[in-house]
Enzyme design. Structure first.
Site, PDB file in Angstrom:
ATOM      1  N   GLY A 184       0.636  -1.585   0.304  1.00 17.97           N
ATOM      2  CA  GLY A 184       0.338   0.069   0.021  1.00 17.97           C
ATOM      3  C   GLY A 184       0.477   1.414   0.331  1.00 17.97           C
ATOM      4  O   GLY A 184       1.840   0.899   0.015  1.00 17.97           O
ATOM      5  N   ALA A 185      -0.029   2.907  -0.055  1.00 16.07           N
ATOM      6  CA  ALA A 185       0.395   3.449   0.417  1.00 16.07           C
ATOM      7  C   ALA A 185       2.279   3.948   1.037  1.00 16.07           C
ATOM      8  O   ALA A 185       3.455   4.164   1.292  1.00 16.07           O
ATOM      9  CB  ALA A 185      -0.021   4.722  -0.044  1.00 16.07           C
ATOM     10  N   VAL A 186       1.285   3.472   2.041  1.00 16.24           N
ATOM     11  CA  VAL A 186       1.935   3.890   3.219  1.00 16.24           C
ATOM     12  C   VAL A 186       3.166   2.594   3.599  1.00 16.24           C
ATOM     13  O   VAL A 186       3.977   2.507   3.753  1.00 16.24           O
ATOM     14  CB  VAL A 186       1.096   3.743   4.208  1.00 16.24           C
ATOM     15  CG1 VAL A 186       2.530   3.889   6.232  1.00 16.24           C
ATOM     16  CG2 VAL A 186       0.849   4.836   4.606  1.00 16.24           C
ATOM     17  N   CYS A 233      -2.780  11.214  11.516  1.00 16.23           N
ATOM     18  CA  CYS A 233      -1.500  11.531  10.742  1.00 16.23           C
ATOM     19  C   CYS A 233      -2.451  13.051  10.913  1.00 16.23           C
ATOM     20  O   CYS A 233      -0.926  13.727  11.281  1.00 16.23           O
ATOM     21  CB  CYS A 233      -1.347  11.913   9.210  1.00 16.23           C
ATOM     22  SG  CYS A 233      -3.131  11.327   8.767  1.00 16.23           S
ATOM     23  N   HIS A 271       0.064  17.443   5.564  1.00 21.38           N
ATOM     24  CA  HIS A 271      -1.200  18.657   6.399  1.00 21.38           C
ATOM     25  C   HIS A 271       0.122  19.469   6.744  1.00 21.38           C
ATOM     26  O   HIS A 271       1.368  19.331   8.145  1.00 21.38           O
ATOM     27  CB  HIS A 271      -0.933  17.188   7.388  1.00 21.38           C
ATOM     28  CG  HIS A 271      -2.149  15.777   7.025  1.00 21.38           C
ATOM     29  ND1 HIS A 271      -2.293  16.281   5.944  1.00 21.38           N
ATOM     30  CD2 HIS A 271      -2.626  15.380   7.788  1.00 21.38           C
ATOM     31  CE1 HIS A 271      -3.604  15.219   5.887  1.00 21.38           C
ATOM     32  NE2 HIS A 271      -3.726  13.894   6.919  1.00 21.38           N
ATOM     33  N   GLN A 300      -5.505  19.798   5.345  1.00 25.60           N
ATOM     34  CA  GLN A 300      -5.295  18.444   5.026  1.00 25.60           C
ATOM     35  C   GLN A 300      -5.141  18.491   3.386  1.00 25.60           C
ATOM     36  O   GLN A 300      -5.711  18.647   2.873  1.00 25.60           O
ATOM     37  CB  GLN A 300      -6.329  17.523   5.892  1.00 25.60           C
ATOM     38  CG  GLN A 300      -5.986  17.477   7.664  1.00 25.60           C
ATOM     39  CD  GLN A 300      -6.796  16.819   8.513  1.00 25.60           C
ATOM     40  OE1 GLN A 300      -7.490  17.495   9.115  1.00 25.60           O
ATOM     41  NE2 GLN A 300      -6.771  15.678   7.758  1.00 25.60           N
ATOM     42  N   SER A 307      -4.173  13.117  -0.196  1.00 30.62           N
ATOM     43  CA  SER A 307      -3.542  12.263   0.022  1.00 30.62           C
ATOM     44  C   SER A 307      -3.843  11.169   1.373  1.00 30.62           C
ATOM     45  O   SER A 307      -3.781   9.609   1.479  1.00 30.62           O
ATOM     46  CB  SER A 307      -1.790  11.521   0.492  1.00 30.62           C
ATOM     47  OG  SER A 307      -0.803  12.335   0.856  1.00 30.62           O
TER      48      SER A 307
HETATM   49  C1  2RA Z   1      -6.577  12.669   7.457  1.00 31.93           C
HETATM   50  N1  2RA Z   1      -5.594  11.817   8.870  1.00 31.93           N
HETATM   51  O1  2RA Z   1      -6.378  13.006   5.549  1.00 31.93           O
HETATM   52  C2  2RA Z   1      -7.023  11.587   7.390  1.00 31.93           C
HETATM   53  C3  2RA Z   1      -6.469  10.662   7.318  1.00 31.93           C
HETATM   54  N2  2RA Z   1      -5.591   8.842   8.029  1.00 31.93           N
HETATM   55  O2  2RA Z   1      -7.734  12.066   5.541  1.00 31.93           O
END
Ligand code: 2RA
EC number: 1.2.1.11
Length: 350
Positions: free
Chosen positions: A11-13, A129, A258, A156, A159
């Site tokens: 996956g991405a992470v 995150c 973010h 945010q 992604s």
């Molecule tokens: C978002 N923090 O940015 C969430 C992802 N885990 O949607």
């Protein structure tokens, strides 16, 4: 020597986790096992110069594993992290399944590393995150000044909503790029429709040429899941169960990183010079705070970087004992893969 598994390796992470492992000068792992859904089993990925075949998620995939890092959806973690533990592993989980479980520590190593060593369920959780992106800065300030109240607004990246979020933002940007599209909702909607994009978006509204004051899922009294995570996780990580927190989470047309505008009130007087010293002394923070020279952090400066960037530090004019500042953190690195890996490193050091 210790053995490590990455669950969700394709996956991405998971991919960023492998990048981080590949970039480390040395690693303490005698074996690295890659685990993913049966659909991805059989793929071969290169880890530290060796091709490793991805194995399917199954109880026996955890045999002989000491630490298993999970980056999979909540329901998969809820089912499989306990299986990994029953097979002898410590699970480090980046889903929301266990974060608020009182028997599962929620760890940011530079803030509360010691919490990782008391884990009655054999599981250690990695924060969301959005919370993580400000936690190195808040942890350092809390140690210096004693945090009392927190008001934040997030900015945010797409992604955060996974690959679907990235794909949607790219498609929306392509739909408006180079065209004389105004940013009234109808104008953007018309351009998106003309490009064949459905109205069903992961963001609830067009993100190109826009910002969307909604991230996560709707919760009681008008809050979103993301806003409640910021409140609840900050309290748990900082061990401040009564901390006053109010968050507004906003999605912006940025692919990765973010940002948060933070308004933090402390137990006593604070000043910018001391706050700068506190940030400068924290190895996981880069301070960029020369606004008169137009030097401040932006998400674009931070993509692919491990540290949290901090700037625009100000003493609030009308609120005593209060600092305002801006932080940016790569949501796929410190916000997810890196912190999870740092927890695994912390566990192996003990
Ligand atoms: C978002 N923090 O940015 C969430 C992802 N885990 O949607």
């Amino acid at each position: 020597m210790t053995t490590l598994a990455i669950v969700g390796a394709t996956g991405a992470v998971g991919t960023v986790m492998i990048d981080i492992i590949n970039a480390r000068e040395t690693v303490p792992w005698s074996e690295i096992r890659l685990i993913a859904s049966p659909r991805s089993a059989g793929k071969r990925l290169t880890v530290r110069g060796r091709e490793i075949e991805v194995v399917a998620l199954a109880p026996e995939a955890f045999d002989g594993i000491d630490i298993a890092m999970f980056d999979v959806p909540d329901e998969i973690s809820a089912e499989w992290a306990p299986v990994a533990v029953s097979r002898g592993a410590i699970a480090v989980d980046n889903s929301g399944a266990f974060r608020m479980d009182p028997e599962v520590p929620l760890v940011v190593p530079e803030v509360n590393a010691e919490a990782a060593h008391t884990r009655p369920k054999g599981i250690v959780a990695n924060p969301n995150c959005t919370t993580l992106s400000m936690m190195a800065a808040l942890g350092a300030l809390h140690r210096a000044f004693g945090l009392r109240e927190l008001v934040v607004a997030s900015y945010q990246a797409a992604s955060g909503a996974g690959q679907d979020g990235i794909d949607r933002l790219r498609a929306e940007l392509a739909a408006v790029a180079g065209k004389d599209v105004g940013n009234r909702r109808g104008d953007v909607a018309e351009a998106l429709a003309a490009a064949g994009l459905s109205e069903d978006t992961p963001f609830g509204a067009p993100l190109a040429l826009n910002v969307v004051p909604f991230a996560g899922s709707p919760k009681a009294d008008g809050w979103t899941s993301e806003e409640l995570k910021v409140r609840n996780e900050s309290r748990k990580i900082l061990d401040l169960p009564e901390l006053k927190v109010s968050a507004t989470c906003v999605r912006v047309p940025v692919i990765t990183t973010h940002s948060l505008a933070v308004h933090a009130t402390f137990a006593g007087p604070v000043d910018v010079a001391t706050a700068h010293q506190v940030f400068a002394a924290q190895p996981s923070i880069v301070l960029v705070d020369e606004p008169e020279a137009k030097r401040f952090p932006t998400p674009a400066d931070v993509v692919g970087e491990d540290p949290t960037y901090v700037g625009r530090v100000r003493q609030a004019l009308d609120f005593p004992d209060t600092l305002d500042f801006f932080v940016c953190g790569d949501n796929l690195r410190k916000g997810a893969a890196l912190n999870t890996y740092e927890i695994a490193e912390e566990l192996v050091r003990s």
